[in-house]
Design a protein around this motif. Sequence first.
Motif, PDB file in Angstrom:
ATOM      1  N   LEU A 278     -70.921 -27.789 144.786  1.00 39.75           N
ATOM      2  CA  LEU A 278     -69.885 -26.840 145.161  1.00 39.75           C
ATOM      3  C   LEU A 278     -70.515 -25.904 146.191  1.00 39.75           C
ATOM      4  CD1 LEU A 278     -67.201 -25.202 144.746  1.00 39.75           C
ATOM      5  CD2 LEU A 278     -68.347 -24.089 142.814  1.00 39.75           C
ATOM      6  N   ARG A 279     -70.047 -25.950 147.450  1.00 37.84           N
ATOM      7  CA  ARG A 279     -70.626 -25.082 148.480  1.00 37.84           C
ATOM      8  C   ARG A 279     -70.053 -23.681 148.351  1.00 37.84           C
ATOM      9  NH1 ARG A 279     -68.894 -26.347 154.296  1.00 37.84           N
ATOM     10  NH2 ARG A 279     -67.379 -24.703 153.862  1.00 37.84           N
ATOM     11  N   THR A 280     -70.946 -22.695 148.288  1.00 39.11           N
ATOM     12  CA  THR A 280     -70.520 -21.316 148.108  1.00 39.11           C
ATOM     13  C   THR A 280     -70.793 -20.439 149.321  1.00 39.11           C
ATOM     14  OG1 THR A 280     -72.644 -20.867 147.034  1.00 39.11           O
ATOM     15  CG2 THR A 280     -70.765 -21.359 145.597  1.00 39.11           C
ATOM     16  N   GLU A 281     -71.650 -20.880 150.221  1.00 41.29           N
ATOM     17  CA  GLU A 281     -71.933 -20.054 151.399  1.00 41.29           C
ATOM     18  C   GLU A 281     -72.581 -20.911 152.469  1.00 41.29           C
ATOM     19  OE1 GLU A 281     -73.552 -15.740 151.490  1.00 41.29           O
ATOM     20  OE2 GLU A 281     -75.313 -16.977 151.864  1.00 41.29           O
ATOM     21  N   ILE A 282     -72.218 -20.634 153.728  1.00 40.80           N
ATOM     22  CA  ILE A 282     -73.068 -21.050 154.833  1.00 40.80           C
ATOM     23  C   ILE A 282     -73.629 -19.779 155.451  1.00 40.80           C
ATOM     24  CG2 ILE A 282     -71.682 -23.120 155.291  1.00 40.80           C
ATOM     25  CD1 ILE A 282     -70.860 -21.589 157.956  1.00 40.80           C
ATOM     26  N   SER A 283     -74.825 -19.894 156.012  1.00 37.36           N
ATOM     27  CA  SER A 283     -75.411 -18.778 156.741  1.00 37.36           C
ATOM     28  C   SER A 283     -75.981 -19.341 158.033  1.00 37.36           C
ATOM     29  CB  SER A 283     -76.499 -18.092 155.916  1.00 37.36           C
ATOM     30  OG  SER A 283     -77.004 -16.964 156.609  1.00 37.36           O
ATOM     31  N   ALA A 284     -75.167 -19.254 159.079  1.00 34.78           N
ATOM     32  CA  ALA A 284     -75.562 -19.823 160.367  1.00 34.78           C
ATOM     33  C   ALA A 284     -76.659 -18.987 161.004  1.00 34.78           C
ATOM     34  CB  ALA A 284     -74.357 -19.905 161.293  1.00 34.78           C
ATOM     35  N   LYS A 285     -77.561 -19.672 161.690  1.00 32.32           N
ATOM     36  CA  LYS A 285     -78.609 -19.039 162.470  1.00 32.32           C
ATOM     37  C   LYS A 285     -78.309 -19.279 163.958  1.00 32.32           C
ATOM     38  CE  LYS A 285     -80.027 -18.264 158.431  1.00 32.32           C
ATOM     39  NZ  LYS A 285     -79.630 -16.984 157.824  1.00 32.32           N
ATOM     40  N   PHE A 286     -78.673 -18.353 164.796  1.00 35.77           N
ATOM     41  CA  PHE A 286     -78.216 -18.348 166.179  1.00 35.77           C
ATOM     42  C   PHE A 286     -79.381 -18.410 167.156  1.00 35.77           C
ATOM     43  CE2 PHE A 286     -74.954 -16.423 163.622  1.00 35.77           C
ATOM     44  CZ  PHE A 286     -73.760 -16.867 164.175  1.00 35.77           C
ATOM     45  N   ARG A 287     -79.063 -18.923 168.335  1.00 34.10           N
ATOM     46  CA  ARG A 287     -79.956 -18.828 169.483  1.00 34.10           C
ATOM     47  C   ARG A 287     -79.403 -17.745 170.406  1.00 34.10           C
ATOM     48  NH1 ARG A 287     -83.459 -23.161 169.403  1.00 34.10           N
ATOM     49  NH2 ARG A 287     -82.867 -24.794 167.904  1.00 34.10           N
ATOM     50  N   PRO A 288     -80.266 -16.991 171.084  1.00 29.93           N
ATOM     51  CA  PRO A 288     -79.775 -15.862 171.905  1.00 29.93           C
ATOM     52  C   PRO A 288     -78.694 -16.267 172.898  1.00 29.93           C
ATOM     53  CG  PRO A 288     -82.150 -15.720 171.654  1.00 29.93           C
ATOM     54  CD  PRO A 288     -81.743 -17.033 171.040  1.00 29.93           C
ATOM     55  N   GLU A 289     -78.875 -17.427 173.549  1.00 29.92           N
ATOM     56  CA  GLU A 289     -77.884 -17.849 174.526  1.00 29.92           C
ATOM     57  C   GLU A 289     -76.570 -18.263 173.856  1.00 29.92           C
ATOM     58  OE1 GLU A 289     -80.574 -21.414 173.606  1.00 29.92           O
ATOM     59  OE2 GLU A 289     -80.779 -19.231 173.866  1.00 29.92           O
ATOM     60  N   GLY A 290     -76.664 -18.740 172.615  1.00 27.57           N
ATOM     61  CA  GLY A 290     -75.466 -19.167 171.904  1.00 27.57           C
ATOM     62  C   GLY A 290     -74.565 -18.007 171.545  1.00 27.57           C
ATOM     63  N   ILE A 291     -75.146 -16.931 170.989  1.00 25.21           N
ATOM     64  CA  ILE A 291     -74.304 -15.793 170.622  1.00 25.21           C
ATOM     65  C   ILE A 291     -73.755 -15.120 171.865  1.00 25.21           C
ATOM     66  CG2 ILE A 291     -76.255 -14.172 170.414  1.00 25.21           C
ATOM     67  CD1 ILE A 291     -72.968 -14.226 168.350  1.00 25.21           C
ATOM     68  N   ALA A 292     -74.502 -15.111 172.971  1.00 26.92           N
ATOM     69  CA  ALA A 292     -73.982 -14.540 174.223  1.00 26.92           C
ATOM     70  C   ALA A 292     -72.757 -15.321 174.689  1.00 26.92           C
ATOM     71  CB  ALA A 292     -75.061 -14.540 175.297  1.00 26.92           C
ATOM     72  N   ALA A 293     -72.827 -16.650 174.572  1.00 25.10           N
ATOM     73  CA  ALA A 293     -71.706 -17.489 174.997  1.00 25.10           C
ATOM     74  C   ALA A 293     -70.488 -17.267 174.105  1.00 25.10           C
ATOM     75  CB  ALA A 293     -72.124 -18.959 174.987  1.00 25.10           C
ATOM     76  N   GLU A 294     -70.698 -17.132 172.790  1.00 24.61           N
ATOM     77  CA  GLU A 294     -69.568 -16.901 171.890  1.00 24.61           C
ATOM     78  C   GLU A 294     -68.918 -15.544 172.174  1.00 24.61           C
ATOM     79  OE1 GLU A 294     -69.920 -17.890 167.746  1.00 24.61           O
ATOM     80  OE2 GLU A 294     -71.545 -19.312 168.113  1.00 24.61           O
ATOM     81  N   LEU A 295     -69.737 -14.544 172.457  1.00 19.65           N
ATOM     82  CA  LEU A 295     -69.196 -13.229 172.802  1.00 19.65           C
ATOM     83  C   LEU A 295     -68.396 -13.305 174.099  1.00 19.65           C
ATOM     84  CD1 LEU A 295     -72.314 -11.065 171.891  1.00 19.65           C
ATOM     85  CD2 LEU A 295     -70.062 -10.877 170.816  1.00 19.65           C
ATOM     86  N   ALA A 296     -68.961 -13.982 175.097  1.00 16.21           N
ATOM     87  CA  ALA A 296     -68.286 -14.078 176.391  1.00 16.21           C
ATOM     88  C   ALA A 296     -66.953 -14.801 176.270  1.00 16.21           C
ATOM     89  CB  ALA A 296     -69.194 -14.792 177.394  1.00 16.21           C
ATOM     90  N   ALA A 297     -66.913 -15.845 175.444  1.00 12.03           N
ATOM     91  CA  ALA A 297     -65.666 -16.603 175.277  1.00 12.03           C
ATOM     92  C   ALA A 297     -64.555 -15.738 174.696  1.00 12.03           C
ATOM     93  CB  ALA A 297     -65.916 -17.805 174.378  1.00 12.03           C
ATOM     94  N   ALA A 298     -64.928 -14.690 173.954  1.00 11.67           N
ATOM     95  CA  ALA A 298     -63.935 -13.797 173.344  1.00 11.67           C
ATOM     96  C   ALA A 298     -63.634 -12.576 174.208  1.00 11.67           C
ATOM     97  CB  ALA A 298     -64.423 -13.352 171.966  1.00 11.67           C
ATOM     98  N   GLY A 299     -64.305 -12.451 175.359  1.00 11.31           N
ATOM     99  CA  GLY A 299     -64.027 -11.324 176.247  1.00 11.31           C
ATOM    100  C   GLY A 299     -64.994 -10.169 176.134  1.00 11.31           C
TER     101      GLY A 299
END
Length: 321
Positions: A278-299
């Motif tokens: 039974l999966r109760t949590e994911i905890s994603a880990k990020f690369r600096p360029e990845g979180i920058a791209a996700e932020l940019a995609a949202a404006g």
Amino acid sequence: MSAEPLEIYLEEQDLGRGLREDVRAGLTSTPKWLPPKWFYDARGSELFEEITRLPEYYPTRAERAVLAEHADDVAELTGAKTLIELGSGSSEKTRLLLDAFTRHGELGTFVPLDVSVSALRQSTEQIAAEYPGLRVRGVVGDFTRQLDRLPTGGRRLVVFLGGTIGNLLPVERAEFLNSMRSALEAGDWLLIGTDLVKDPGVIVPAYDDAAGVTADFNRNVLRVINRELGANFDPESFRHVAVWDPEHEWVEMRLRAERPTRVRVLDLDVEFAAGEDLRTEISAKFRPEGIAAELAAAGFARQAFWTDPAGLFGVSLARAD
């Protein structure tokens, strides 16, 4: 100055309905899952505070080191008049920011948002006493649903710490960041903490400590469901498991049935095979360029990115375009 009365946009019946909906959806899925927000009753919150002090659990210490080093930078760059914290809990690390804004003399209002009335009432009273010149407005709400309730006006900084964004699946992260951008005006700011990709030998023990505190925390979700929904889970018949997923670069916390088990919950009879997870949590880990791209995609345009000296944890400061 005392804290203002809490603004409540999430009632007990809303929480109960949400729990029922999540349990029904998760336990009838293949594979089975539950969202991590149901860990956090009073006991679960106590256990998580204990986890943050464990030697294996680096994220809290690493993020605190970043904030201790760069809180003044945040205050200078943003010049925020209103600081809003999502999922505030005790707001312990946020005091580093409040101290910095106090030194710079800009901040007028602090708005912590959390689902827990009791935790929020306690923390807002403490902060109001510690920062007597600060207006403290506690908001009871769910950051995935009530972002439209955030106070408007002034230069705002929204703070989302603890790597909590990593608990959201990629599509959920995109929805959250887009909703966050919609709730802000151009020129407002977002400060977000993200755990970074690193050796799984460092990551996994943070979710499977030698003392077994995380295991107890994980099983607490079953106790919550038993108490709130009259279920008959035997928490001790489920073993805590933490698994690194290299494809998605996240940790999964799971509860593994030690033997064939049938659980009665709501109007469901839920079967678990021996060894079923039974999966109760994911905890994603990020690369600096990845979180920058996700932020940019949202404006959002990232203006600064800081890490602790060991490079374990990153904090991004982004401005709403």
